[in-house]
Design a protein around this motif. Sequence first.
Motif, short mmCIF file in Angstrom:
data_model
loop_
_atom_site.label_atom_id
_atom_site.label_comp_id
_atom_site.label_asym_id
_atom_site.label_seq_id
_atom_site.Cartn_x
_atom_site.Cartn_y
_atom_site.Cartn_z
N LEU A 20 -10.48 -9.57 5.27
CA LEU A 20 -10.31 -9.65 3.82
C LEU A 20 -9.24 -10.67 3.44
O LEU A 20 -9.39 -11.42 2.46
N ALA A 21 -8.16 -10.72 4.21
CA ALA A 21 -7.09 -11.67 3.94
C ALA A 21 -7.63 -13.10 4.02
O ALA A 21 -7.31 -13.95 3.17
N ALA A 22 -8.43 -13.39 5.04
CA ALA A 22 -9.01 -14.73 5.19
C ALA A 22 -9.98 -15.04 4.05
O ALA A 22 -10.00 -16.16 3.51
N VAL A 45 -5.22 -14.48 1.24
CA VAL A 45 -3.99 -13.69 1.22
C VAL A 45 -3.30 -13.79 2.57
O VAL A 45 -3.96 -13.65 3.61
N ARG A 46 -2.01 -14.02 2.59
CA ARG A 46 -1.26 -14.04 3.84
C ARG A 46 -0.68 -12.65 4.11
O ARG A 46 -0.05 -12.05 3.23
N VAL A 47 -0.89 -12.16 5.31
CA VAL A 47 -0.39 -10.84 5.70
C VAL A 47 0.89 -11.02 6.50
O VAL A 47 0.94 -11.77 7.48
N ILE A 48 1.93 -10.29 6.07
CA ILE A 48 3.20 -10.20 6.80
C ILE A 48 3.39 -8.74 7.19
O ILE A 48 3.40 -7.87 6.33
N ALA A 49 3.51 -8.49 8.47
CA ALA A 49 3.56 -7.11 8.97
C ALA A 49 4.98 -6.72 9.34
O ALA A 49 5.65 -7.41 10.10
N VAL A 87 0.60 -12.54 -1.14
CA VAL A 87 1.05 -11.99 0.14
C VAL A 87 0.75 -10.50 0.16
O VAL A 87 0.89 -9.81 -0.86
N TYR A 88 0.34 -10.02 1.32
CA TYR A 88 0.20 -8.57 1.53
C TYR A 88 1.22 -8.14 2.57
O TYR A 88 1.26 -8.70 3.68
N LEU A 89 2.05 -7.16 2.22
CA LEU A 89 3.02 -6.61 3.16
C LEU A 89 2.42 -5.38 3.83
O LEU A 89 2.15 -4.37 3.17
N SER A 125 0.84 -1.20 0.00
CA SER A 125 0.00 0.00 0.00
C SER A 125 0.88 1.25 0.00
O SER A 125 1.26 1.75 1.05
N PRO A 126 1.19 1.75 -1.19
CA PRO A 126 2.03 2.95 -1.28
C PRO A 126 1.25 4.22 -0.99
O PRO A 126 0.01 4.20 -1.04
N PRO A 127 1.98 5.30 -0.70
CA PRO A 127 3.44 5.38 -0.58
C PRO A 127 3.94 4.59 0.62
O PRO A 127 3.40 4.72 1.72
N VAL A 128 4.98 3.79 0.39
CA VAL A 128 5.45 2.88 1.43
C VAL A 128 6.96 2.69 1.31
O VAL A 128 7.55 2.95 0.26
N TYR A 129 7.55 2.22 2.38
CA TYR A 129 8.98 1.99 2.52
C TYR A 129 9.60 1.40 1.24
O TYR A 129 9.22 0.31 0.81
N PRO A 130 10.56 2.09 0.60
CA PRO A 130 11.09 1.65 -0.70
C PRO A 130 11.59 0.21 -0.77
O PRO A 130 11.39 -0.45 -1.80
#
Length: 368
Positions: A185-187, A191-195, A160-162, A114-119
């Motif tokens: 939504l991930a379930a 989609v697997r969420v990695i935070a 995957v969602y970061l 989800s930008p803008p986000v860490y490059p």
Amino acid sequence: MLNPLAQVSLDRLRQRKSVKWQRYPDDVLPLWVAEMDVEPAEPIRQAIVEALDLGDTGYPAGTEYQEALKAFSERRWGWDGIAIERTALVSDVMLGIVELIKLVSGPGDPVIVSPPVYPPFFQFVRSMGRAVVEAPLTNARLDLDVIERTFRHVKADHPVYLLCSPHNPTGTVHTEQELTGLAVLAARYGVRVIADEIHAPLSTTFVPYLSVDPNGMSLMSASKGWNLAAMRAAVALSNTDELDRLPEEVSHGPSHFGTIAHAAAFREGGEWLDALLAGLDENRKLLKDLLTEHLPEIGYEPSEATFLAWLDCRAISDDPATYFVDRGKVALMSGTEFGSGGAGHVRFNIGTSPEIITEAVRRMSASR
């Protein structure tokens, strides 16, 4: 305790050999990379000195780091969800993210951000040969409608969602409601969420992602909260047993000094952190006041967390980072590196003294 951000002179800072102080000439004020201008918290310094005095310069062992993080999370966030047996030491957050992506997805599966986000979210994922799919923020917040549309249209076996939480560069602290909605939504869409929760200690309202998602995975570290990038170590956490499948070599990445320093930070660095958070609050207000007075055309809303400020400079230049370093000798991070929504913006590091912030805005104003 005194404000850690007001203790280090510019002359002393210029003696440092880290990238922040070496990338640009001495006539440039460097406010770009995510390093703070502080001295180490005393408990951390003592822990490293004691290790040196003992000649304790070997390989890391045990779970001291994870146990300190668990106790910190219970004190700080009222969260008792860390199970030591479901954690793993990794060298740092981004390399840990790479390993978790490989663990829960296949070579052709895309990664959603989800930008803008860490490059590095873009850089590391593309280096893995993965496609990056964007689900942009709306008004600096997670947009669950946008995320749902993206999840629905991604065709992959194991996407995957970061998640960046708190968010870099905006400093947004995602609410429990937003994170719960993401988990639902991930379930629903597989989609697997990695935070990436590296900035979590720099928020007083942080909600751990694993507290809302039974399939969640995350990376935590003391690196940003206590300025410990030189001492590499991070903790991977999961609500499942999947970390048992990480390759053995992954655990060889953290340094022994890193695990010692990070454990000391989480265990004994609370007073220093509180003083830092107070100083950051003062710096946010200072920057807002200075910009309102001297550069009102720049848009800025003080963030809830991190030591980063996200400035909308579209009224000044399409490339404000180049503009301000060339004309004002102030180095800021270009918003274009953060993906969609970053053009015309810069990231300004407020993890420094009020004097340096004041001088930076003076130079930026004089460049007009």
